[in-house]
Design an enzyme around this catalytic site. Structure first.
Site, PDB file in Angstrom:
ATOM      1  N   ARG A   1       0.815  -1.219   0.000  1.00 44.01           N
ATOM      2  CA  ARG A   1       0.000   0.000   0.000  1.00 44.01           C
ATOM      3  C   ARG A   1       0.848   1.268   0.000  1.00 44.01           C
ATOM      4  O   ARG A   1       0.339   2.350  -0.335  1.00 44.01           O
ATOM      5  CB  ARG A   1      -0.929  -0.003   1.220  1.00 44.01           C
ATOM      6  CG  ARG A   1      -2.064  -1.015   1.109  1.00 44.01           C
ATOM      7  CD  ARG A   1      -2.801  -1.155   2.429  1.00 44.01           C
ATOM      8  NE  ARG A   1      -3.345   0.121   2.891  1.00 44.01           N
ATOM      9  CZ  ARG A   1      -3.821   0.317   4.114  1.00 44.01           C
ATOM     10  NH1 ARG A   1      -3.799  -0.678   5.008  1.00 44.01           N
ATOM     11  NH2 ARG A   1      -4.301   1.493   4.461  1.00 44.01           N
TER      12      ARG A   1
ATOM     13  N   GLY B   1       2.470 -15.458   8.010  1.00 46.63           N
ATOM     14  CA  GLY B   1       1.795 -14.887   9.157  1.00 46.63           C
ATOM     15  C   GLY B   1       2.741 -14.385  10.224  1.00 46.63           C
ATOM     16  O   GLY B   1       3.948 -14.654  10.210  1.00 46.63           O
TER      17      GLY B   1
ATOM     18  N   GLY C   1      -8.907  -6.505  16.478  1.00 43.53           N
ATOM     19  CA  GLY C   1      -9.174  -7.611  17.374  1.00 43.53           C
ATOM     20  C   GLY C   1      -9.391  -7.079  18.784  1.00 43.53           C
ATOM     21  O   GLY C   1      -8.877  -6.019  19.156  1.00 43.53           O
TER      22      GLY C   1
ATOM     23  N   ASN D   1      -6.514  -4.960  20.470  1.00 45.50           N
ATOM     24  CA  ASN D   1      -5.213  -5.621  20.500  1.00 45.50           C
ATOM     25  C   ASN D   1      -4.236  -4.939  19.548  1.00 45.50           C
ATOM     26  O   ASN D   1      -4.500  -4.837  18.350  1.00 45.50           O
ATOM     27  CB  ASN D   1      -5.382  -7.095  20.113  1.00 45.50           C
ATOM     28  CG  ASN D   1      -4.068  -7.854  20.140  1.00 45.50           C
ATOM     29  OD1 ASN D   1      -3.146  -7.488  20.864  1.00 45.50           O
ATOM     30  ND2 ASN D   1      -3.993  -8.906  19.349  1.00 45.50           N
TER      31      ASN D   1
ATOM     32  N   LYS E   1      26.889  27.221   3.968  1.00 46.41           N
ATOM     33  CA  LYS E   1      27.205  25.804   3.922  1.00 46.41           C
ATOM     34  C   LYS E   1      28.667  25.629   4.313  1.00 46.41           C
ATOM     35  O   LYS E   1      29.550  26.262   3.736  1.00 46.41           O
ATOM     36  CB  LYS E   1      26.937  25.246   2.520  1.00 46.41           C
ATOM     37  CG  LYS E   1      27.042  23.737   2.376  1.00 46.41           C
ATOM     38  CD  LYS E   1      28.443  23.242   2.059  1.00 46.41           C
ATOM     39  CE  LYS E   1      28.981  23.826   0.780  1.00 46.41           C
ATOM     40  NZ  LYS E   1      30.378  23.358   0.516  1.00 46.41           N
TER      41      LYS E   1
ATOM     42  N   ALA F   1      25.541  42.943   0.933  1.00 47.04           N
ATOM     43  CA  ALA F   1      24.547  42.287   0.090  1.00 47.04           C
ATOM     44  C   ALA F   1      25.166  41.835  -1.227  1.00 47.04           C
ATOM     45  O   ALA F   1      25.970  42.543  -1.836  1.00 47.04           O
ATOM     46  CB  ALA F   1      23.388  43.237  -0.180  1.00 47.04           C
TER      47      ALA F   1
END
Length: 451
Positions: free
Chosen positions: A16, A79, A140, A170, A334, A363
């Site tokens: 998904r 599972g 659950g 759960n 940086k 500037a």
């Protein structure tokens, strides 16, 4: 505390997410969700940590290569109980508590794990983690007594109306002693519609054999699973809200909290002020009384006390502002250090540079640090004044108290106290502009007359 081992299940395909990146490596607050879980568990100093992988297991092995983590492979995926059982070999010989958690539920706290551990005793074989969501959806249910003793674990599809009315859900997270957990996992069957082995049956089987199972409750946000981009965004929003509240409780002023975004390792001092629409990437430390103004982006940067940044400033990794230093709008830094009280008020790039105390950067100044192959350093001395629209072509040193005249392109060192002016000589032609305008106006009128 009894020795503790963590088993994290991360073998799902994560379809998904629709991503080439493994689901549990998607970041929250700039850190992979799996690492949130690993770091939380690390606070309890686990004797072992096992990540059970399946699909794209190579990505997980690479991601945890520098951590004390073992990756076990589940192949095929049959599972969650089957996945947990895949950690048995990695934990061979380990005696202590084993917790099973999920890599896509990254917000489980160490305090909650401790509560689960503390819930076990000689008669309590398994502790499960429950939560009470606003909407129980298809979770659950944990049917438990007032003292937390679990009488039944039931999936939503199998639950009666009375059982569905129970609000304790759960999470799937559980803990048991190593002497019990492998036996309980091996006893789980796959007699269900999917033909898979499910982890909650560990608790069901423990109850069936007469052992006590207890539920520990936590907040729903702590066990929210992340299976899609939308759920990832929801988790990010919850995490950001927590970090904002944490920052303000620690003495940080956020002018518009909902517009400020933190990274997992952002550190802000006391009486720091953050204006709207500020983004903190990884590796930012801000000292007391600093100001970060609106629409600034900081990553890998360090700000000293009373430093000021922005608005509209960008500080990239290695940017350092010492005490009282200031960068204004549309300034980018940086791998550069701005010394105590130094300032670059606007429209400037400082890369691979060291700027001395109380220097002024005009500037449009640029440190030209890259020749296409290598980066080079610019050093600017204390109290130096760099005029507007200057290019400092590295490697170059500007001395203390030196002045670089506006519009200069400086490629050689400037000595202390020296003025450097690098400009072409201006050409002056009196009356030339007037003659030019007259000529062009006549040409334009002539063209109109021909139409």
């Amino acid at each position: 505390m009894t020795k503790f081992a963590a088993v994290i299940l991360a073998a799902g395909k994560g379809t998904r997410m629709k991503s080439d990146l493994h689901k549990v490596l998607h970041p929250i607050g700039g850190k992979p969700m799996l690492f949130h879980l690993l770091d939380s568990f690390e606070e309890l100093t686990p004797a072992h940590t096992v990540v059970v992988a399946g699909d794209r297991h190579e990505q997980l092995r690479d991601a945890v290569a520098d951590r004390n983590v073992t990756v076990a492979l589940q192949e095929p995926q049959e599972g969650t109980a089957h996945a947990a059982l895949m950690a048995k070999d990695a934990l061979s010989g380990f005696e202590g508590l084993v917790m099973v958690a999920f890599g896509d539920c990254p917000m489980v706290k160490s305090e909650t794990v401790q509560k689960l551990c503390d819930a076990l005793d000689e008669t309590t074989k398994v502790a499960v983690l429950g939560f009470r969501p606003d909407d129980t959806l298809a979770y659950g249910r944990i049917i438990a007594e007032a003292d937390g003793t679990v009488s039944k674990m039931v999936e939503h599809k199998d639950a009666s109306e009375d059982e569905r009315a129970c609000t304790l859900c759960n999470s799937g997270v559980l803990i048991a002693h190593s002497r019990d957990i492998w036996r309980l996992l091996e006893s789980v069957g796959n007699d269900n519609a999917q033909g898979e082995y499910y982890l909650p049956d560990v608790a069901t089987n423990a109850i069936a054999e007469g052992s006590r199972v207890v539920a520990v409750e936590t907040a729903p946000a702590e066990v929210a699973g992340i299976n899609s981009r939308a759920e990832l965004a929801e988790a990010e929003a919850q995490w950001q809200q927590f970090k904002r509240e944490e920052a303000m409780a620690a003495g940080v002023s956020l002018k518009a909290p909902e517009t400020v975004f933190f990274s997992w390792d952002t550190k802000l001092g006391r009486d720091v002020v953050v204006e709207p629409n500020v983004v903190f990437g990884p590796g930012v430390t801000v000292a007391d009384h600093a100001l970060v103004r609106a629409f600034s982006h900081l990553e890998g940067a360090t700000l000293g006390e009373h430093a000021k940044v922005g608005p509209y400033a960008r500080l990239r990794p290695g940017a350092v502002l010492e005490e009282g230093a200031f960068v204004g709008n549309f300034v980018e830094m940086k791998k550069a250090t701005l010394g105590k009280g130094a300032k670059a008020s606007h429209l400037t790039y400082l890369g691979d540079a060291t700027v001395g105390a109380n220097a002024n950067i005009g500037a449009g100044t640029i440190t030209c640090n890259y020749d296409g192959y290598f980066k080079h350093q610019t050093k600017i001395g204390e109290r130096a004044f760099i005029g507007s629209n200057s290019a400092l072509i590295a490697p170059v040193n500007i001395g203390a108290d030196a002045i670089v005249a506006a519009g200069s392109a400086v490629s050689r060192d400037v000595a202390d106290g020296e003025l450097r002016m690098v400009r072409a000589e201006q050409m002056v032609k009196p009356g030339w502009a007037d003659r030019f305008h007259d000529t062009m106006k006549k040409k334009k009128a002539a063209l109109k007359g021909k139409k």
